[in-house]
Design a protein around this motif. Structure first.
Motif, mmCIF file in Angstrom:
data_model
loop_
_atom_site.group_PDB
_atom_site.id
_atom_site.type_symbol
_atom_site.label_atom_id
_atom_site.label_comp_id
_atom_site.label_asym_id
_atom_site.label_seq_id
_atom_site.Cartn_x
_atom_site.Cartn_y
_atom_site.Cartn_z
ATOM 1 N N ILE A 152 33.567 -7.692 -19.943
ATOM 2 C CA ILE A 152 33.273 -7.555 -21.291
ATOM 3 C C ILE A 152 32.622 -6.513 -21.672
ATOM 4 O O ILE A 152 32.927 -5.610 -22.767
ATOM 5 C CB ILE A 152 32.494 -8.835 -21.770
ATOM 6 C CG1 ILE A 152 33.545 -10.147 -21.206
ATOM 7 C CG2 ILE A 152 31.944 -8.961 -22.922
ATOM 8 C CD1 ILE A 152 32.857 -11.331 -21.508
ATOM 9 N N ALA A 153 31.522 -5.963 -20.835
ATOM 10 C CA ALA A 153 30.537 -4.817 -21.222
ATOM 11 C C ALA A 153 31.631 -3.582 -21.339
ATOM 12 O O ALA A 153 31.502 -2.900 -22.139
ATOM 13 C CB ALA A 153 29.694 -4.618 -20.091
ATOM 14 N N LEU A 154 32.569 -3.451 -20.436
ATOM 15 C CA LEU A 154 33.370 -2.316 -20.301
ATOM 16 C C LEU A 154 34.238 -2.399 -21.531
ATOM 17 O O LEU A 154 34.553 -1.206 -22.060
ATOM 18 C CB LEU A 154 34.333 -2.164 -19.073
ATOM 19 C CG LEU A 154 35.386 -1.253 -18.670
ATOM 20 C CD1 LEU A 154 34.420 0.029 -18.737
ATOM 21 C CD2 LEU A 154 35.966 -1.467 -17.598
ATOM 22 N N GLY A 155 34.727 -3.405 -22.002
ATOM 23 C CA GLY A 155 35.367 -3.362 -23.204
ATOM 24 C C GLY A 155 35.049 -3.089 -24.338
ATOM 25 O O GLY A 155 35.510 -2.309 -25.240
ATOM 26 N N PHE A 156 33.747 -3.466 -24.507
ATOM 27 C CA PHE A 156 32.673 -3.056 -25.552
ATOM 28 C C PHE A 156 32.556 -1.366 -25.720
ATOM 29 O O PHE A 156 32.583 -0.923 -26.735
ATOM 30 C CB PHE A 156 31.449 -3.837 -25.676
ATOM 31 C CG PHE A 156 31.434 -5.210 -26.305
ATOM 32 C CD1 PHE A 156 31.704 -5.314 -27.591
ATOM 33 C CD2 PHE A 156 31.366 -6.154 -25.509
ATOM 34 C CE1 PHE A 156 31.761 -6.598 -28.122
ATOM 35 C CE2 PHE A 156 31.107 -7.487 -26.175
ATOM 36 C CZ PHE A 156 31.539 -7.555 -27.412
ATOM 37 N N VAL A 157 32.272 -0.938 -24.648
ATOM 38 C CA VAL A 157 31.837 0.537 -24.457
ATOM 39 C C VAL A 157 33.284 1.118 -24.719
ATOM 40 O O VAL A 157 33.441 2.185 -25.588
ATOM 41 C CB VAL A 157 31.601 0.940 -23.029
ATOM 42 C CG1 VAL A 157 31.611 2.353 -22.689
ATOM 43 C CG2 VAL A 157 30.271 0.374 -22.627
ATOM 44 N N SER A 194 36.502 3.790 -31.375
ATOM 45 C CA SER A 194 36.240 3.407 -32.855
ATOM 46 C C SER A 194 36.041 4.760 -33.711
ATOM 47 O O SER A 194 36.144 4.475 -34.854
ATOM 48 C CB SER A 194 35.438 2.253 -33.074
ATOM 49 O OG SER A 194 33.963 2.907 -32.588
ATOM 50 N N GLY A 195 35.509 5.590 -33.344
ATOM 51 C CA GLY A 195 34.895 7.009 -33.997
ATOM 52 C C GLY A 195 33.809 6.807 -34.434
ATOM 53 O O GLY A 195 33.554 7.663 -35.399
#
Length: 167
Positions: free
Chosen positions: A152-157, A163-164
């Motif tokens: 999950i943390a990797l997905g957020f990063v 996202s820019g």
């Protein structure tokens, strides 16, 4: 008496006197006829016909040039130098031929070993991949919550980077 063919019409090699001969001939034949030592490949060099003939031609030319110098005969001196240079050229050709033969043999050895080396590399890579998969599988089974949180943390990063946003 052994006549030298091919290099000069008038040059003859005489064997050593019998007092010197047995030792010298035994030494020469033991070196020339002994099988090569595979453990010392880097130190062995095949002496081919061109190198031997070049050595003899060069020695004959040097001797002929000296005789011409002693007697003051310029023609003999020049002929001797020509024979000497011809001998050195023949030696160089023989050495180049040996180098080509050695390089050719090395390439053949590499070509013969290439399929085996590729197979071994593939087997090692497969073994490493299997070991890595087993370790990941073991970690997921032993610590499923930690792995889920890490995912999950990797997905957020990754989402934040893609996202820019520059804040």
């Amino acid at each position: 008496m052994i006549e030298r063919g091919g290099l000069s019409d008038h040059f003859v090699i005489h064997p050593f006197k019998m007092t010197d001969g047995p030792y010298v001939w035994n030494l020469i034949f033991s070196v020339l006829l002994s099988p090569p030592n595979p453990k010392r490949k880097e130190f062995t060099m095949a002496i081919n016909k061109e190198i031997i003939e070049g050595n003899v031609e060069s020695a004959f030319g040097t001797a002929q040039a000296k005789v011409g110098e002693v007697f003051g005969d310029t023609s003999t001196q020049v002929d001797g130098k020509i024979h000497e240079l011809k001998g050195k050229a023949e030696q160089a050709y023989g050495k180049a031929k040996d180098a080509y033969d050695k390089a050719s043999e090395t390439v053949k050895d590499w070509a013969e070993k290439a399929p085996e080396t590729a197979r071994e590399a593939r087997e090692r890579a497969q073994k490493i991949a299997e070991e890595g998969s087993a370790k990941v599988r073991q970690t997921v089974q032993e610590q499923p919550v930690a792995v889920l949180a890490g995912g999950i943390a990797l997905g957020f990063v990754i989402g934040w980077l893609l996202s820019g946003r520059k804040n």
